[in-house]
Design a protein around this motif. Structure first.
Motif, PDB file in Angstrom:
ATOM      1  N   ALA A   1       0.841  -1.204   0.000  1.00  0.00           N
ATOM      2  CA  ALA A   1       0.000   0.000   0.000  1.00  0.00           C
ATOM      3  C   ALA A   1       0.876   1.254   0.000  1.00  0.00           C
ATOM      4  O   ALA A   1       0.631   2.193  -0.763  1.00  0.00           O
ATOM      5  N   SER A   2       1.909   1.266   0.822  1.00  0.00           N
ATOM      6  CA  SER A   2       2.818   2.418   0.884  1.00  0.00           C
ATOM      7  C   SER A   2       3.611   2.562  -0.409  1.00  0.00           C
ATOM      8  O   SER A   2       3.760   3.674  -0.933  1.00  0.00           O
ATOM      9  N   ALA A   3       4.129   1.450  -0.926  1.00  0.00           N
ATOM     10  CA  ALA A   3       4.909   1.490  -2.169  1.00  0.00           C
ATOM     11  C   ALA A   3       4.039   1.980  -3.325  1.00  0.00           C
ATOM     12  O   ALA A   3       4.481   2.792  -4.147  1.00  0.00           O
ATOM     13  N   TYR A   4       2.819   1.497  -3.387  1.00  0.00           N
ATOM     14  CA  TYR A   4       1.887   1.903  -4.438  1.00  0.00           C
ATOM     15  C   TYR A   4       1.642   3.411  -4.390  1.00  0.00           C
ATOM     16  O   TYR A   4       1.733   4.102  -5.409  1.00  0.00           O
ATOM     17  N   GLN A   5       1.374   3.941  -3.196  1.00  0.00           N
ATOM     18  CA  GLN A   5       1.117   5.379  -3.054  1.00  0.00           C
ATOM     19  C   GLN A   5       2.360   6.203  -3.380  1.00  0.00           C
ATOM     20  O   GLN A   5       2.271   7.235  -4.052  1.00  0.00           O
TER      21      GLN A   5
END
Length: 120
Positions: free
Chosen positions: A75-79
């Protein structure tokens, strides 16, 4: 002979000049070598990721590469990657085997993947 292991993976791109900033700056991969004539670039992704110009065969680009970058928190990498302008073809989605994937495009239209593996 000892067991074979993968040392590098080639990704064909329209040109090195247009693709190198994406891999270096947006994905954060360290550059190991760049040919002065633009014939290749080598980046460190745990294995050597070799960018090579497509030359006369444009059919080598705009395809699914099979390259997956492991991330601890998808989720963090995607954002973070979206914030840098990376074009995702889908958001993170859970797979039947327990991992979570999201696919994105490089400047040449090649599809790459970020993956969070299930925790044991």
């Amino acid at each position: 002979m000892s067991a074979l292991k993968i040392s590098g993976y080639r990704i064909f791109v329209p040109d090195i000049t247009g693709s190198l900033p994406f891999y270096r700056d947006m994905l954060g991969l360290p550059v190991r070598a760049v040919a002065e004539d633009g014939g290749f670039a080598v980046l460190d992704a745990g294995i050597m990721l070799i960018l090579e110009p497509v030359g006369d065969d444009p059919g080598l680009t705009q395809r699914f590469t099979g390259v997956s970058f492991e991330v601890p928190d998808i989720a963090s990498a995607y954002q973070e990657l979206r914030g840098k302008g990376v074009e995702f073809t889908n958001g993170p989605h859970k797979e039947d085997w327990g991992g979570t994937l999201a696919h994105f495009k490089d400047p040449g239209g090649n599809t790459l993947t970020i993956v969070e593996y299930p925790r044991n």
